[in-house]
Design a protein around this motif. Structure first.
Motif, mmCIF file in Angstrom:
data_model
loop_
_atom_site.group_PDB
_atom_site.id
_atom_site.type_symbol
_atom_site.label_atom_id
_atom_site.label_comp_id
_atom_site.label_asym_id
_atom_site.label_seq_id
_atom_site.Cartn_x
_atom_site.Cartn_y
_atom_site.Cartn_z
ATOM 1 N N GLY A 295 0.831 -1.210 0.000
ATOM 2 C CA GLY A 295 0.000 0.000 0.000
ATOM 3 C C GLY A 295 0.863 1.257 0.000
ATOM 4 O O GLY A 295 0.626 2.193 -0.776
ATOM 5 N N LEU A 296 1.868 1.256 0.864
ATOM 6 C CA LEU A 296 2.757 2.421 0.902
ATOM 7 C C LEU A 296 3.441 2.629 -0.438
ATOM 8 O O LEU A 296 3.588 3.757 -0.920
ATOM 9 N N GLY A 297 3.860 1.509 -1.052
ATOM 10 C CA GLY A 297 4.548 1.587 -2.334
ATOM 11 C C GLY A 297 3.643 2.189 -3.392
ATOM 12 O O GLY A 297 4.062 3.057 -4.180
ATOM 13 N N THR A 298 2.408 1.758 -3.418
ATOM 14 C CA THR A 298 1.471 2.279 -4.407
ATOM 15 C C THR A 298 1.270 3.782 -4.199
ATOM 16 O O THR A 298 1.295 4.571 -5.145
ATOM 17 N N LEU A 299 1.084 4.168 -2.943
ATOM 18 C CA LEU A 299 0.933 5.594 -2.648
ATOM 19 C C LEU A 299 2.146 6.368 -3.162
ATOM 20 O O LEU A 299 2.011 7.408 -3.817
ATOM 21 N N ARG A 300 3.326 5.851 -2.876
ATOM 22 C CA ARG A 300 4.544 6.556 -3.253
ATOM 23 C C ARG A 300 4.601 6.749 -4.774
ATOM 24 O O ARG A 300 4.943 7.818 -5.266
ATOM 25 N N LEU A 301 4.254 5.707 -5.495
ATOM 26 C CA LEU A 301 4.356 5.787 -6.954
ATOM 27 C C LEU A 301 3.287 6.711 -7.532
ATOM 28 O O LEU A 301 3.565 7.520 -8.418
ATOM 29 N N ILE A 302 2.079 6.598 -7.029
ATOM 30 C CA ILE A 302 1.000 7.437 -7.575
ATOM 31 C C ILE A 302 1.263 8.906 -7.238
ATOM 32 O O ILE A 302 1.018 9.812 -8.036
ATOM 33 N N GLU B 255 3.565 2.950 -17.507
ATOM 34 C CA GLU B 255 4.426 4.114 -17.324
ATOM 35 C C GLU B 255 5.368 4.028 -16.128
ATOM 36 O O GLU B 255 6.363 4.733 -16.061
ATOM 37 N N TYR B 256 5.008 3.230 -15.184
ATOM 38 C CA TYR B 256 5.771 3.126 -13.940
ATOM 39 C C TYR B 256 7.266 2.956 -14.206
ATOM 40 O O TYR B 256 7.677 2.081 -14.944
ATOM 41 N N ARG B 257 8.047 3.836 -13.608
ATOM 42 C CA ARG B 257 9.508 3.729 -13.686
ATOM 43 C C ARG B 257 10.008 3.204 -12.351
ATOM 44 O O ARG B 257 9.986 3.915 -11.353
ATOM 45 N N PRO B 258 10.491 1.960 -12.363
ATOM 46 C CA PRO B 258 10.887 1.353 -11.074
ATOM 47 C C PRO B 258 11.994 2.161 -10.392
ATOM 48 O O PRO B 258 12.859 2.732 -11.055
ATOM 49 N N SER B 259 11.954 2.201 -9.070
ATOM 50 C CA SER B 259 12.975 2.923 -8.320
ATOM 51 C C SER B 259 14.295 2.160 -8.391
ATOM 52 O O SER B 259 14.297 0.935 -8.466
ATOM 53 N N ASP C 195 3.172 -8.039 -6.169
ATOM 54 C CA ASP C 195 3.228 -7.949 -4.705
ATOM 55 C C ASP C 195 4.639 -7.599 -4.267
ATOM 56 O O ASP C 195 4.866 -6.719 -3.447
ATOM 57 N N PHE C 196 5.578 -8.335 -4.822
ATOM 58 C CA PHE C 196 6.961 -8.169 -4.399
ATOM 59 C C PHE C 196 7.494 -6.800 -4.805
ATOM 60 O O PHE C 196 8.139 -6.102 -4.013
ATOM 61 N N VAL C 197 7.197 -6.402 -6.043
ATOM 62 C CA VAL C 197 7.706 -5.125 -6.549
ATOM 63 C C VAL C 197 7.129 -3.952 -5.754
ATOM 64 O O VAL C 197 7.859 -3.072 -5.282
ATOM 65 N N LEU C 198 5.828 -3.962 -5.561
ATOM 66 C CA LEU C 198 5.207 -2.849 -4.831
ATOM 67 C C LEU C 198 5.643 -2.843 -3.373
ATOM 68 O O LEU C 198 5.795 -1.790 -2.755
ATOM 69 N N MET C 199 5.872 -4.032 -2.838
ATOM 70 C CA MET C 199 6.310 -4.106 -1.449
ATOM 71 C C MET C 199 7.664 -3.423 -1.266
ATOM 72 O O MET C 199 7.870 -2.643 -0.338
ATOM 73 N N LEU C 200 8.600 -3.701 -2.166
ATOM 74 C CA LEU C 200 9.919 -3.060 -2.025
ATOM 75 C C LEU C 200 9.829 -1.562 -2.291
ATOM 76 O O LEU C 200 10.510 -0.770 -1.644
ATOM 77 N N GLU C 201 8.972 -1.181 -3.218
ATOM 78 C CA GLU C 201 8.767 0.257 -3.420
ATOM 79 C C GLU C 201 8.268 0.893 -2.116
ATOM 80 O O GLU C 201 8.608 2.019 -1.787
ATOM 81 N N GLY C 202 7.455 0.143 -1.403
ATOM 82 C CA GLY C 202 6.939 0.658 -0.135
ATOM 83 C C GLY C 202 7.993 0.679 0.956
ATOM 84 O O GLY C 202 8.003 1.563 1.813
ATOM 85 N N ALA C 203 8.904 -0.289 0.906
ATOM 86 C CA ALA C 203 9.956 -0.332 1.930
ATOM 87 C C ALA C 203 10.822 0.923 1.867
ATOM 88 O O ALA C 203 11.426 1.332 2.854
ATOM 89 N N LEU C 204 10.878 1.540 0.689
ATOM 90 C CA LEU C 204 11.677 2.761 0.552
ATOM 91 C C LEU C 204 11.138 3.900 1.418
ATOM 92 O O LEU C 204 11.866 4.822 1.766
ATOM 93 N N VAL C 205 9.851 3.823 1.729
ATOM 94 C CA VAL C 205 9.267 4.879 2.565
ATOM 95 C C VAL C 205 9.852 4.814 3.977
ATOM 96 O O VAL C 205 9.866 5.795 4.709
ATOM 97 N N LEU C 206 10.361 3.650 4.332
ATOM 98 C CA LEU C 206 10.877 3.495 5.683
ATOM 99 C C LEU C 206 12.363 3.835 5.831
ATOM 100 O O LEU C 206 13.020 3.372 6.742
ATOM 101 N N SER C 207 12.880 4.653 4.934
ATOM 102 C CA SER C 207 14.260 5.093 5.161
ATOM 103 C C SER C 207 14.201 6.252 6.146
ATOM 104 O O SER C 207 13.450 7.198 5.971
ATOM 105 N N GLY C 208 14.974 6.133 7.183
ATOM 106 C CA GLY C 208 14.919 7.126 8.254
ATOM 107 C C GLY C 208 15.431 8.478 7.804
ATOM 108 O O GLY C 208 16.284 8.578 6.930
#
Lengths: 790, 741
Positions: free
Chosen positions: B23-30, B64-68, B254-267
């Motif tokens: 969910g976080l990953g999707t938010l970040r990309l959108i 269109e999504y450009r992977p991080s 699932d896996f791709v969006l999950m890692l995109e979401g993990a990026l939100v957790l960089s301190g």
């Protein structure tokens, strides 16, 4: 003023004729990014006089080309003091009077002089160490109260000409200077800024970082044929003879006799009636060597960076005294502290092996003005075990260079060009600087440590001071803040060891008390209180962790030029400004005064955001109409209840700590008209540096009854009365809402505080936004101070 | 762009770590295409409000999504160092001409140049120091976009610390997340240069996966691949369904969006550079495991747990920068410090030490299950409530740290470990749903632990002190109001525990072998002052009363002249800061109280930081009526144990010397004799008990006990400081001078 030539101007200011490169620098269309000239060729004069000229005397475009603040950044305190004296000398000769006088402010270890923050519209020369200036440029100014950080950050990134001198000593701070310059270009600043890097051994590639390209060749000023013509003074200096010889102390290795042997050799090569300078690489060796030499006939002197200012000044004065030709002469034992910028010239120089850039500087302290035909430089090889604090690779490079020069002169013109790699250090990135804009974590318990971006980890100092403390008891919280003269630098690691068996105290800004030091507190930039009985210092040896003799505390007289808030403690405690006590002044009177002060400043500072600033000034203290604040000011005096006050002589705590009036002001302004630009609201909230990107309650803050929202002593539903804000502006009666402190859009579709603040930060960029904060805060401080004088 | 559409993502729920991060990953990309995108959690799913409807959102991700740039050149399995699957995947990206992959290509290029310039080899990375140096170089040089992954995975100082969320630096055992990311990308997007939509088959397949990932539609054929620690349901292993050993079935989106979401957790840098006292620099919302509150897990599993993450949900629609800041700072404070353990976090949540507007946290533990794999295991949801009393726990903080340290040492008895666990469980339960009775459970658990320690300390103070676990001290009396649940146990324990006296000292000295020190208490070698009684509350209280009477007798007044007067004026040394009501006492006498609870609370409350002096009772307080069933024998006897004496009705106060023999009689079950003893004393003091006739001997006041226990309970009750003790006079003493005699 009539037009005069730069040469004439230079001479009138310095008493000397300029070198050709100094004229080229001043008259070039743009100031250069790099000044790469040998040691002893007048870099300071080149830049300071050029800045003065461009600010005040040049005509045409060049005059507008120089930023208002000259920020002169140096790696060591000793250089700061020396540069200050030189600059003050120039300004004295210029003889500017009254308002046109340009103030010179120094920022050195632990010093919390914040007078310079009060005048964003005026010219100023700020001279400081890289620790003080770079920490402030990262919004974590050492020695500054944390609520002042954004102010310093704002002023240092706008309208500032940064000069970095002796950058070969900057270490990890150097990439930071380049990155910040790159970011200022990228994000924009309120007024133009510029960086100039200076050194005798500078390589342009040192300045290339991920966000900052290496300066182009055209951006470099260096000596050319005009400077080096034989008739020039520089020619003589650059060719001043000094013969290099090795001093055989034997295989130093782990030899415990090393210091003894070295001392014997020094005595052997020292010539009576002259100055001998010995430079060793560590303070510990310098201390031991000095002790060894002290029994000899020559006058001996120990110099390193870890003295209190008074003792250091005494030492420096002795250092610069002429040597009696007929006497036994003088031997000065020093660390690196002397290698850059200190204006002395020894007949004999003895140096331990050091990195090449350091050696070049050290050679510069020998026969500096070509006053002797028979000067000698001796070098002492070091085994690997003694390489600290330097890298072995760097020493190896120097060793082979010195071997090739053996028996020859090491005058500046004779030195080979060596391609010096800049050691790798961590580079601060954009996301870091954006994050550092936020001071909320530091205001609620975390302490952010930026030291890795300021100086190499091994060279980091903090400051200590000694007081007579009652034994066994915690220091009282009303102990006066340390004066600059009391502070002594000490290495973080040594202090940690020192405190393993002794007690130290640190000021806790949240509780307003001195609390016992935890090892994690020990980091660069902090100030630690020690009991005089703990020892650790002597006037002749400086910081001395092995010293057990009780320390005589230095005089506690604070610098007298401080008109600003004199504080009983190094940092304000949480809560409203207890210190802003003053004569009775109504809200209207104070607001009008701030508004006028701001307008005067804006006359000099053409800003697009001027209207938001004015609106913010009008509303900045509206929240003082809050009953809690008025109760504090009037102290229950019914005779005073007829007006809304902004200032009073009553010095008390608020009934609702940590009550912050500016939050009430900001909320009231935002509620007054839905179309209020958020910039103005933000500036109101941030005008004491406490409520910026987030509104949050503090630890220990009492919660509001009935589960209402609360933050900084403001409770949801608090009422502000109708109030006059001066010049016909009035605030209608309002009920404060704190819905915006929560994440996300409210039920009414209003964005949260943080959302709006982040959008503002994104639009304006951190530098511009912080500058706007600085302007309003300066106007408020200046007006408040004048109100006090009335 | 305005938020014209609100799209619910049933595939993004806080129930599993993977679906939350997705969910976080999707938010970040959108948010990258529509800056005004807002997200909130409603009904347990993420809702996105933006200018994109469900179809547009899907089209954007598909076309269109450009992977991080997610690359981990510091890891052996990252593809930079081999030519197997990981190496091939990396090369495939490098060779691809798709502009959508250019951010990754730029990052790879930059990493390769660092590798070349600093001569980094796979071997050199085995050296920890050189690995850290390489990580620092990368952080200094990689493009800005590629830093998020590095910062999510590692914090660099002298050493590198790796985020438990991303294993050990972006890999979990041999599974490299970044390489898997690149490999999964190949399944969902075209790598060639053509700007045309990919072949229908690939796109259809990708779309089916995406719909399943976002909207929870039926899962199409999944790919055999590893998901690592994120998705317990899909992890392979011995009992996994399909034949691919060690692998599981994964939806690549699932896996791709999950890692995109993990990026939100960089301190944030402020967090990475923050000094967290006494613990490792923490990643946002990531804390050390606390075994407590993990009902679902066995002890063995909790000890093997790597860490916990607590992930927030918020009900109001927030823009991405604000969400990003929420995570970057990861604020969870206990008092002034950051939460470092699961327990701390629970306290932070209950005490509003978190950002306002978060309505709950979902707790996940990385627990070692099925062999060596760590799995993110959901450990419950914690609603943010904000209880005004949570801060009281701070007072036990330091002591609990010491207790924890002691309990974790090899020499700690198992009883201490379970005692600690009981305290932590109680704190967890309280923080999960703050209520006064739950806070009282915490207090009781603390008292239970203190009882245990006192027991052990009797075996030798030197031994006990050597463990650096001093007696509990420092809780404030404010606990009492916060623990108030109306039950007598608390009132009785508080009254007894608050007993203090300048002659004989505080009551806790009769409960435990302790003595005062400069900062609190230490264990004492002298156990002679401690009463026996074991786990029997009545026995303990009676013994304490007896001991205090004895101590008061022994007390030698400091100045002789004054002393006698003082002696006469002062009653028994059993005055408390707090008093119980007669109704509470009656509950105890009648055996209606839980004595075990009473003892636990007594030991805890006795450690309070009571004011130095007893406060005079509040004059304005209303009198409480005596309960109708108040034990008459108790009422009569208590008058002889009244610390302030008994008012005689004519303005005087009668001082009656308590007779310790009363206690012996009661212990022997001889209630009648005990009563008579007291009656005589009262009579002699001019306070004739009702119905008492001196001539009638022991028959004038017939009292009977049901059993010996009741008599002992009465003996114990005589100790309890009683509120409105004067009203006992009306109940037990004839109102006017005796007319009958």
């Amino acid at each position: 003023m009539s037009q005069i030539s730069y040469e004439a101007f230079f001479k009138s200011v310095t008493g000397l004729d300029p070198f050709p490169y100094q004229v080229r620098l001043a008259e070039s269309e743009d100031l250069p990014a790099v000044v790469n000239v040998p040691t002893g060729t007048g870099k300071t004069a080149a830049i300071v006089v050029a800045w003065l000229w461009r600010r005040r005397f040049a005509v045409g475009d060049r005059g507008a080309g120089a930023p208002r603040r000259l920020v002169y950044c140096l790696p060591m305190r000793i250089l700061v003091e020396q540069t200050r004296d030189v600059v003050l000398g120039y300004l004295d000769r210029l003889d500017l009077h009254g308002a046109s006088r340009i103030p010179v402010r120094t920022l050195m270890g632990g010093d919390a002089d914040d007078e310079w923050l009060m005048h964003p519209e005026s010219e100023a020369v700020l001279i400081g160490t890289q620790d003080m200036l770079l920490s402030a440029a990262l919004n974590r100014g050492y020695g500054l109260r944390r609520f002042r950080w954004p102010q310093a950050f704002g002023l240092l990134h706008s309208d500032a000409l940064w000069v970095f001198d002796e950058i070969q000593l900057f270490g990890a701070g150097l990439p930071t200077t380049a990155q910040l310059e790159g970011m200022r270009k990228e994000w924009g600043t309120a007024f133009p800024t510029k960086s100039i890097w200076m050194s005798a051994t500078l390589q342009r590639k040192w300045l290339a970082t991920v966000d900052h390209p290496a300066p182009g060749l055209s951006d470099v000023v260096t000596l050319d044929a005009n400077d080096l013509a034989p008739q020039q003074v520089l020619f003589r200096r650059l060719h001043a003879p000094k013969r290099l010889e090795a001093l055989a102390v034997g295989p130093a290795g782990k030899d415990p006799q090393y210091v003894k042997k070295l001392a014997a050799q020094i005595v052997a090569v020292h010539r009576p009636g002259t100055l001998t300078l010995v430079i060793v690489n560590t303070v510990n060796r310098a201390r031991a060597l000095h002790e060894e030499l002290a029994s000899g006939t020559a006058d001996t002197l120990l110099l390193h960076s870890r003295f209190r200012p008074a003792e250091r000044e005494t030492l420096l004065a002795r250092l610069l005294e002429p040597v009696d030709d007929d006497g036994p002469g003088r031997i000065v034992v020093s660390t690196q502290v002397i290698e850059a910028g200190v204006d002395i010239s020894a007949q004999t120089l003895i140096t331990e092996l050091a990195p090449w850039s350091a050696l070049v500087q050290r050679f510069g302290r020998c026969n500096r003005y070509a006053e002797s035909a028979d000067s000698k430089v001796y070098w002492v090889d070091l085994e690997e075990v003694r390489s600290a604090p330097y890298e072995q690779d760097d020493l190896a490079e120097s060793r082979s260079a010195l071997a090739a020069l053996q028996g020859r002169s090491v005058a500046p013109s004779d030195l080979p060009l060596i391609d010096l790699a800049q050691p790798q250090s961590e580079v601060i990135r954009r996301r870091d600087v954006v994050d550092l804009f936020d001071t909320a974590p530091d205001l609620s318990g975390t302490d952010v440590d930026v030291s890795r971006y300021i100086r190499n980890q091994g060279d980091q100092d903090l400051h200590v001071f000694w007081r007579d403390l009652p034994q066994g008891a915690a220091p009282s919280s009303d102990i006066a803040a340390p004066a600059r003269g009391e502070l002594c630098p000490a290495p973080v690691g040594e202090l940690r060891t020192f405190l393993a068996t002794r007690q130290g105290w640190i000021w806790d800004h949240l509780s307003g008390t001195w609390r016992q030091v935890h090892p994690n507190d020990l980091r660069p930039g902090v100030t630690i209180l020690l009991a005089a009985a703990s020892g650790g210092y002597s006037p002749s040896r400086g910081w001395d962790p092995d010293g057990t003799v009780p320390v005589v505390p230095a005089s506690q007289t604070a610098p007298s030029d401080k008109n600003s808030d004199t504080l009983s403690n190094p940092e304000e405690a949480v809560g409203d400004d207890l210190n802003s006590t003053a004569a009775w002044q109504t809200l209207v009177e104070h607001t009008d005064a701030v508004f006028e002060t701001l307008n005067r400043m804006l006359d000099h500072l053409p800003l697009e955001e001027a209207e938001s600033l004015r609106l913010a000034a009008r509303w900045h203290d509206a929240g003082k109409s809050h009953p809690v604040f008025q109760a504090t000011l009037t102290a229950g005096d019914l005779a005073r209840c007829d007006a809304i006050w902004a200032k009073s002589p009553n010095r008390r705590h608020h009934a609702r700590p940590p009550f912050r009036h500016e939050l009430a002001s900001a909320l009231a302004l935002q509620q007054e008209t839905p179309r209020t630009p958020f910039l103005a609201v933000y500036l109101v909230a941030s005008h004491h540096g406490r409520a910026r990107l987030a509104i949050r309650s503090l630890d220990g803050e009492h919660s509001a009854p009935n589960n209402r929202r609360f933050a900084l002593g403001i409770w949801e539903g608090d009422q502000l009365p109708e109030a006059e804000l001066g010049s016909g502006v009035s605030m209608s009666e309002s009920t404060l809402r704190l819905s915006a402190m929560e994440i996300g859009q409210s039920e009414d579709g209003d964005p949260s505080w943080t959302e709006q603040a982040l959008a503002l930060l994104h639009t304006l960029g951190p530098f511009r936004l912080a500058f706007l904060e600085s302007v309003l805060r300066a106007a408020d401080s200046v007006a408040s101070r004048q109100g006090r004088k009335v | 762009m305005g938020a014209e559409h609100t799209v619910a993502l049933p595939g993004a729920t806080p129930e599993s770590l993977m679906s939350y991060l997705k969910g976080l990953g999707t938010l970040r990309l959108i948010a990258g295409v529509d800056h005004d995108t807002r997200a909130c959690w409603k009904g347990g799913v993420l809702q996105l409000a933006s200018s994109l409807d469900a179809d547009a959102l899907e089209r954007f991700l598909l076309d269109e999504y450009r992977p991080s740039p997610i690359i981990s050149p510091w890891n052996a399995g990252s593809g930079f160092w081999d030519s197997k699957a990981a190496g091939k995947a990396l090369r495939k990206v490098e060779e691809s001409a798709s502009s959508r992959l250019s951010p990754i290509r730029d990052a790879i290029l930059s990493a390769r140049s660092c590798i070349a310039e600093f001569a980094v080899t796979q071997k050199s990375l085995k050296d920890k120091r050189r690995k850290v140096a390489f990580l620092k170089t990368l952080r200094s040089r990689l493009p800005d976009e590629a830093l998020a992954w590095l910062d999510s995975a590692a914090i660099l100082s002298e050493t590198a610390q790796f985020a438990p969320l991303l294993g050990t630096g972006g890999n979990d055992g041999r599974l490299d997340f970044s390489s898997n990311f690149l490999q999964r990308l190949a399944a969902i997007m075209p790598f060639d240069a053509s700007s045309k939509p990919p072949t229908d088959h690939v796109r259809r397949q990708s779309a089916a996966w995406l719909e399943a990932a976002l909207f929870g539609t039926a899962q199409p054929n999944l790919l055999p691949a590893a998901a690592g620690q994120f998705h317990p349901g899909g992890v392979g292993g011995p009992n996994a369904t399909s034949g691919f050993e060690g692998d599981s079935l994964v939806n690549p989106w699932d896996f791709v969006l999950m890692l995109e979401g993990a990026l939100v957790l960089s301190g944030a840098s402020t967090r990475r550079l923050g000094l967290v006292t006494g613990s490792r620099p923490a990643f946002p919302f990531t804390v050390e495991t606390t075994p407590a509150g993990q009902g679902a897990l066995s002890d063995g599993e909790t000890t093997s747990a790597r860490a916990e993450v607590w992930l927030p949900t918020w009900p109001r629609p927030a823009v991405y920068p604000e969400v990003r800041r929420l995570f970057a700072e990861g604020r969870a404070q206990v008092g002034r410090r950051y939460a470092t353990t699961g327990l701390d976090f629970a306290r932070a949540v209950a005490g509003l030490g978190v950002d306002r507007g978060v309505d709950s946290f979902n707790r996940f533990g990385f627990v070692q299950r099925s062999g060596l794999n760590y799995l993110a295991t959901p450990l419950g949801r914690f609603p943010v409530r904000g209880d005004p009393d949570v801060w009281l726990l701070d007072q036990a903080d330091h002591w609990l740290t010491l207790l924890r340290r002691r309990a974790q040492s090899n020499t700690a008895p198992a009883s201490l470990r379970s005692s600690l666990r009981r305290v932590e469980d109680a704190i967890f339960a309280y923080c999960g749903a703050p209520a006064r009775s739950r806070l009282q459970d915490v207090l009781a658990a603390l008292g239970r632990t203190e009882r245990l320690l006192a027991q052990q300390a009797k075996g030798g103070a030197e031994h006990a002190n050597a463990h650096n676990l001093p007696p509990l001290f420092g809780l404030e009396p404010a606990w009492l109001a916060a623990c108030e649940n109306g039950r007598a146990e608390l009132h009785l324990a508080a009254a007894v525990a608050s007993i203090d006296d300048p002659r004989v000292g505080p009551l806790r000295e009769q409960l435990e072998p302790v003595r005062r020190s400069k900062y609190g208490y230490v264990w004492s070698d002298d156990v002679s002052g401690v009463v026996a009684g074991g786990a029997q509350a009545p026995r303990v209280l009676a013994a304490v009363l007896e001991r205090r009477l004895l101590l008061a007798q022994r007390h030698v007044p400091s100045a002789v002249g004054q002393g006698e007067g003082e002696e006469r004026r002062s009653g028994p040394p059993i005055k408390g800061h707090v008093e119980a009501t007669a109704a509470d006492v009656q509950s105890f006498v009648a055996g209606r109280t839980q004595d075990e609870r009473l003892l636990d609370l007594l030991f805890a409350i006795a450690t309070f930081r009571w004011p130095a002096k007893l406060q005079p009772p509040d004059g304005k307080r209303e009198e409480t009526p005596l309960p109708k069933d108040l034990n008459r024998a108790y009422a009569l006897m208590k008058l002889t144990f009244a610390p302030d004496g008994v008012p005689t009705g004519n303005g005087d106060v009668a001082r009656i010397h308590p007779d310790p023999a009363v206690l012996n009689l009661l212990r022997a079950g001889r209630l009648q004799d005990a009563v008579m003893l007291c009656a005589r004393r009262l009579f002699a003091a001019g306070l004739p008990p009702l119905g008492y006739r001196p001539s009638a001997g022991s028959h004038s006041l017939p009292f009977q006990v049901r059993d010996v226990g009741e008599a002992e309970r009465i003996a114990a009750a005589l100790l309890i400081p009683l509120r409105d003790a004067d009203s006992l006079v009306k109940l037990a003493v004839r109102s006017r001078p005796d007319q009958a005699s």
